[in-house]
Design an enzyme around this catalytic site. Structure first.
Site, PDB file in Angstrom:
ATOM      1  N   LYS A  73       0.584  -1.169  -0.264  1.00 49.39           N
ATOM      2  CA  LYS A  73      -0.087   0.206  -0.034  1.00 49.39           C
ATOM      3  C   LYS A  73       0.719   1.401  -0.427  1.00 49.39           C
ATOM      4  O   LYS A  73       2.158   1.610   0.706  1.00 49.39           O
ATOM      5  CB  LYS A  73      -0.978   0.091   1.200  1.00 49.39           C
ATOM      6  N   SER A 124      -9.689   1.965   2.631  1.00 47.21           N
ATOM      7  CA  SER A 124      -9.585   1.946   1.934  1.00 47.21           C
ATOM      8  C   SER A 124      -8.210   2.137   0.774  1.00 47.21           C
ATOM      9  O   SER A 124      -7.586   2.576  -0.397  1.00 47.21           O
ATOM     10  CB  SER A 124      -8.210   3.770   2.063  1.00 47.21           C
ATOM     11  N   SER A 180      -9.992  -0.850   6.225  1.00 44.64           N
ATOM     12  CA  SER A 180      -9.375  -0.659   5.181  1.00 44.64           C
ATOM     13  C   SER A 180      -8.696  -1.686   4.602  1.00 44.64           C
ATOM     14  O   SER A 180      -8.306  -1.689   3.777  1.00 44.64           O
ATOM     15  CB  SER A 180      -8.428   1.148   5.598  1.00 44.64           C
TER      16      SER A 180
END
Ligand code: ZN
Lengths: 500, 504
Positions: A80, A155, A179
């Protein structure tokens, strides 16, 4: 397309360490897959072809030398874009960090590199991890491999999408309010948010410091456990890191035996507001759990309905302070510095043009909530709710070993569907948020497709702090039965992506 | 532009001053408060930085335990209570010298609170003790340092560009805040100065800071307000920043009293504001307006764990505190039989610790004091160095005194021996030998030298015989010169009078 991309991480690690397949071949197969499908999926913001092949080659050299390898050496991974990577761009999905190259690695990244995990690149995310759809990325949305017109969750949509589109068998996400788990649920993959303090936060750009936690994403429970074991552990660079042995998640994933366990259904996390297909798959799971010899009971957590409101005070408050450093003075993108403006003007222009609307919304919300005269009514009150939520969990875990709920109220929605309705967007995390508020570990496990839209549904499993191993035991037990029922992994039911 | 002021005595006759002092102390820890970077002063800009103290995205603070220990020791030395549980808080405001745009500080949970410090000053009624109430001492981190290039003033206004050095960012600070100090009357300036001086002595005694005001490791803000009478409620205060010498503390208080008084007497109100002190002109000028509504949006620092110093640890630290400097001073005055004035001379010369060391090593207090405040102070002064930098040890002084009392060195020869020590020529005995320093104790050469001196000045013998004994000085001097200072002057005098048949 090489069949290497469909293999589990544990299988790939075995092939690499035995020398049957080189780590470079494995990395190249995944890089080819990214080249073929990522134009449509957009899971990656940066692909580090050179770095990936170099670290794969280093693993191959170790195999040749007969060195001892870690459990995931040579296995590719998507990271990420919120974890600092030395020499590799780190944008957090924001224009304000466009062009910033960190001079250091996050502790998680250091651990991955030391384990010989091959980092393919950085995955897309909602800007500064604020969102549940990855639509708030400044670099465009990520698409759900099950239906490219739908969101992959957020997210960490890039991380869940790269795993479910077979671009990488593993990914790292971060979970502040869901997330990791909600994207896993809507993409048919597995994601775990470890106990707060279980995985170092050093080098992970902070959204809400008291809630953030990095964790593993994969396509099955064992792979998730392997990645968990690689990234977890005490870090003296993170004061909130827990100095205790990491629970044996790998053994738990292999045990997969829930006979005699007590499983609680959280009454407040289900029912009204949850999609019919989500509810029916959840009820099937409950029956399955009972059939495996566990006792299922209803548990009430009366404070949970207040969790979402409290979360949206604590998160913006901490975020408003954490994001103050993005002013263009020391790093990142600087706007408006034409030699005529004051430093305050440049900082202000940098922030106004560098942040997207959702980030600005939350900064304003947090700034307001922390203001003198409002602090007690908002931030102070929210902290009290947080204490009540912890007490609810304590009471529940006095009666049961794990708690379960649907991970998200709905399956993946259409891109653009909730973009103009922040409250509707926030509701996606209603079931995952209480877990962050209490610092507990939680897993999302795929439990089938909703009959009405044929999209994946996730089961959330919650355990007490530092009992992360229970998630893997329960998850693996359910997974084994479902794989037998489906005749293979759920992602086998996903449509083939164009270009593949 | 200078504002109107009122004569100080007149101002004090009309108003009652209320003081408040905020002192920031840079701790002398080897590393910064929240990272492992060095704290050494004067390194090239931005060479003592890391992701943490630069506030890079993702970096996290870790707590310097020595910083916490120093804070507790300071709190204890200031008679404070030590919190059983406290947290850091973020003080949020935007400024380019602050890497994170928030300062990690403490807000409503300081590590030390509710203390006091007694200070003594000279008053018209003799020495008097004032108790300065201390509200709190808390931990925080220093900011970086801006420098503004171009423009006339060196201020940000009018500069071409600004540079920031983050070497200082993250250095541990302790902020010590007094409660309003009342009841000082006209002595407000002296009490303020005595407080900062006493605080400096305590901090130095604790060894927690080098307390160099000129380098900014001790910084003082002076708050002052006036009220009609001691019974009136507190007036509006001004906050004068950067008062960075003891003398300036006194002057700044005095100046603010006269400035406030002129405004109030003229029917004007006091603006609550931050003011800058100008050491050169001795006035303060208006900085930015400050209101109580200034909002730093404090909230507990989520990246650091709460601090809960165990009572055992606190008591251990309390037990190992050095003697309070004021108490110590009183004890030494008594032990050494000094007057307050002598003691002031000792303290002002910065020689107290050195004298104590010498006395502890067995040197007579009077002798130790004589050397350190006399000859050695002069030498240090000539060379522009600190007394501590002289290579003179208690052992040197002890040996010197032994040789003097044995009569083998006199004062002048002893000074030469010290010169040798400072020049690195070895220990006292080596220098005495190498330089041939010894009092001439054989009377023969002395008598010869006396004869020579009398022959050179025939009139002097008669003068002495006539009873003007003071004239003997010139003969003794001539003998001392002839023997290159190695004669015992008293013996020369004795022999001279013997020879001339006079008695003292
Ligand atoms: Zn540093």
């Amino acid at each position: 397309m090489s069949d290497l991309i469909r293999k589990d991480a544990s299988e790939l690690a075995g092939l690499v360490s035995s020398g049957e397949v080189s780590a470079v071949e494995v990395a190249q197969a995944h890089l080819d897959r990214i080249a073929a499908v990522d134009g449509a999926v957009h899971a990656f913001l940066h692909v580090d072809t050179k770095g990936a092949l170099a670290s794969a080659a280093a693993v191959d050299a170790k195999v040749k030398a007969g060195d001892k390898l870690s459990v995931l050496a040579g296995v590719p991974l998507g990271l990420k874009d919120i974890l600092a990577t030395n020499g590799l761009p780190t944008t957090c999905g924001s224009k304000v960090l466009d062009g910033w190259i960190p001079p250091y690695d996050a502790t998680v990244v250091t651990k991955l590199r030391e384990a010989g995990v091959v980092i393919l690149g950085k995955t897309n995310m909602d800007e500064f991890a604020m969102g549940s759809s990855t639509e708030h990325s400044a670099f465009g949305p990520t698409h759900n491999p099950w239906d490219l017109e739908r969101i992959p969750g957020g997210s960490g949509g890039g991380s869940s999408a790269c795993v479910s589109s077979f671009e990488a068998p593993l990914a790292i996400g971060t979970d502040t309010g869901g997330s990791i788990r909600q994207p896993a649920a809507v993409t048919g993959s597995v994601g775990v948010k470890p106990t707060y303090g279980g995985v170092s936060r050093y080098g992970i750009v902070a959204l809400a410091s008291s809630l953030d936690q990095a964790g593993p994403c994969a396509r099955n429970v064992l792979d998730t456990a392997l990645l968990h074991s690689v990234i977890a552990g005490h870090d003296p660079m993170d004061s909130t890191s827990i100095n205790a042995p990491v629970p044996d998640v790998i053994a738990a994933a292999k045990r997969a035996d829930i006979k005699g366990m007590k499983v609680g259904i959280v009454k407040e996390l289900g029912g009204e507001g949850y999609q019919a297909g989500v509810r029916s798959r959840f009820e099937e799971s409950v029956a399955l759990i009972e059939s495996l010899g566990a006792e299922v009971v209803d548990v009430s957590c009366p404070s949970f309905p207040a969790a979402l409101a409290a979360y949206y005070l604590i998160l913006p408050s901490e975020a408003s302070s954490n994001l103050a450093k993005f002013d263009g003075i020391r790093f990142g993108n600087r706007v408006g510095d034409d030699g005529t403006k004051s430093v305050e003007q440049v900082m202000s222009e940098t922030r106004a043009s560098g942040f997207g609307s959702e980030v600005i919304r939350r900064i304003i919300l947090g700034t307001y909530a922390l203001s003198a005269g409002y602090y007690d009514a908002y931030y102070g009150q929210a902290q009290k709710v947080r204490t009540l939520i912890k007490q609810d969990f304590d009471a529940a875990f006095a009666k049961v070993d794990v708690l379960i709920s649907p991970t998200a109220p709905t399956t993946a929605f259409k891109i653009g569907e909730k973009l103009d309705d922040p409250l509707a967007m926030y509701l996606n995390d209603v079931a995952t948020i209480p877990v962050n508020m209490a610092g507990l570990p939680g897993m999302s496990l795929p439990i089938g497709l909703a009959p009405e839209d044929n999209l994946p549904v996730g089961l959330q499993i919650i355990a007490p702090a530092m009992a992360d191993d229970r998630l893997y035991n329960v998850g693996a037990a359910i997974e084994r039965e479902l794989l037998a029922k489906w005749g293979g992994p759920i992602l086998g039911m996903a449509p083939e992506l164009a270009g593949a | 532009m200078a504002e109107a002021t009122m004569n100080y005595d007149e101002a004090i006759s009309k108003f009652d001053p209320v003081l408040g002092l905020e002192v920031h102390v840079e701790l002398g820890t080897n590393t910064k408060m929240f990272c492992g970077c060095s704290t050494v002063f004067g390194a090239p800009p931005n060479t003592q930085v890391c992701p943490v103290c630069l506030g890079l995205p993702g970096a996290l603070p870790t707590l310097n335990k020595i910083g916490v220990e120093s804070a507790i020791r300071i709190g204890l030395a200031l008679n404070c209570q030590i919190a059983e549980w406290c947290r850091f808080a973020r003080k949020n405001y935007f400024y380019p010298d602050m890497p994170k745009n928030f300062q990690t500080s403490q807000y409503d949970e300081p590590i030390a609170f509710e203390g006091y410090l007694d200070v003594e000053i000279d008053t018209d009624e003799g020495r008097k003790t004032f108790r300065v109430p201390i509200e709190r001492a808390h931990m925080e981190e220093d900011t970086g340092k801006n420098s503004h290039v171009g423009g006339a003033t060196g201020r940000i206004h009018g500069a071409d560009y600004s540079l920031v050095d983050y070497n200082r960012a993250g250095i541990p600070l302790i902020e010590i805040v007094t409660k309003p100090i009342t009841g000082t009357g006209k002595y407000a300036p002296e009490v303020a100065k005595a407080y900062v001086a006493a605080l400096r002595d305590i901090l130095r005694g604790l060894g927690v800071s080098d307390v160099k005001m000129e380098q900014g490791s001790l910084r003082c803000d002076v708050n002052l307000s006036l009220r009609e009478t001691p019974e009136s409620k507190l007036g509006t205060r001004s906050e004068t920043k950067n008062v960075n010498s003891l003398r300036s503390v006194e002057r700044a208080v005095r100046y603010e009293v006269t400035r406030h008084a002129a405004r109030l007497a003229g029917g004007e109100s006091i603006v609550q504001e931050t003011r800058h002190w100008h050491e050169d002109t001795g006035i303060s000028t208006s900085g930015r307006p400050k209101s109580d509504a200034e909002d730093y949006r404090y909230f507990p620092e989520p990246d650091l764990l709460p601090i809960a110093p165990s009572r055992e640890w606190v008591e251990e630290l309390r037990a190992s505190l050095p003697e309070n400097p004021a108490v110590r001073r009183a004890r030494l005055v008594a032990d050494w039989g000094l007057s307050e004035i002598d003691m002031n001379t000792v303290i002002n010369s910065g020689a107290l610790d050195l004298i104590v060391e010498a006395v502890d090593a067995g040197v007579d207090p009077a002798a130790a004091r004589k050397w350190w405040t006399g000859e050695l102070s002069r030498i240090a002064n000539d060379r522009g160095i600190e007394l501590e930098e002289l290579p003179v040890t208690p052992a040197h002084l002890k040996r010197l005194e032994e040789l003097i009392s044995a009569g083998s060195l006199n004062d002048k020869l002893a000074r030469q021996a010290l010169e040798g020590v400072i020049a690195g020529e070895g220990d006292i005995d080596e220098i005495v030998k190498a330089r041939g320093l010894a009092v001439v104790s054989d009377d023969g050469p002395l008598l010869a030298a006396i004869d020579e001196a009398l022959a050179a000045d025939p009139a002097v013998a008669e003068t002495i015989k006539s009873g003007k004994l003071a004239a003997a000085g010139s003969v003794v001097g001539a003998v001392m010169k002839a023997t290159r200072g190695q004669a015992d002057a008293a013996r020369v005098r004795e022999l001279l009078f013997e020879k001339l048949g006079v008695s003292e």
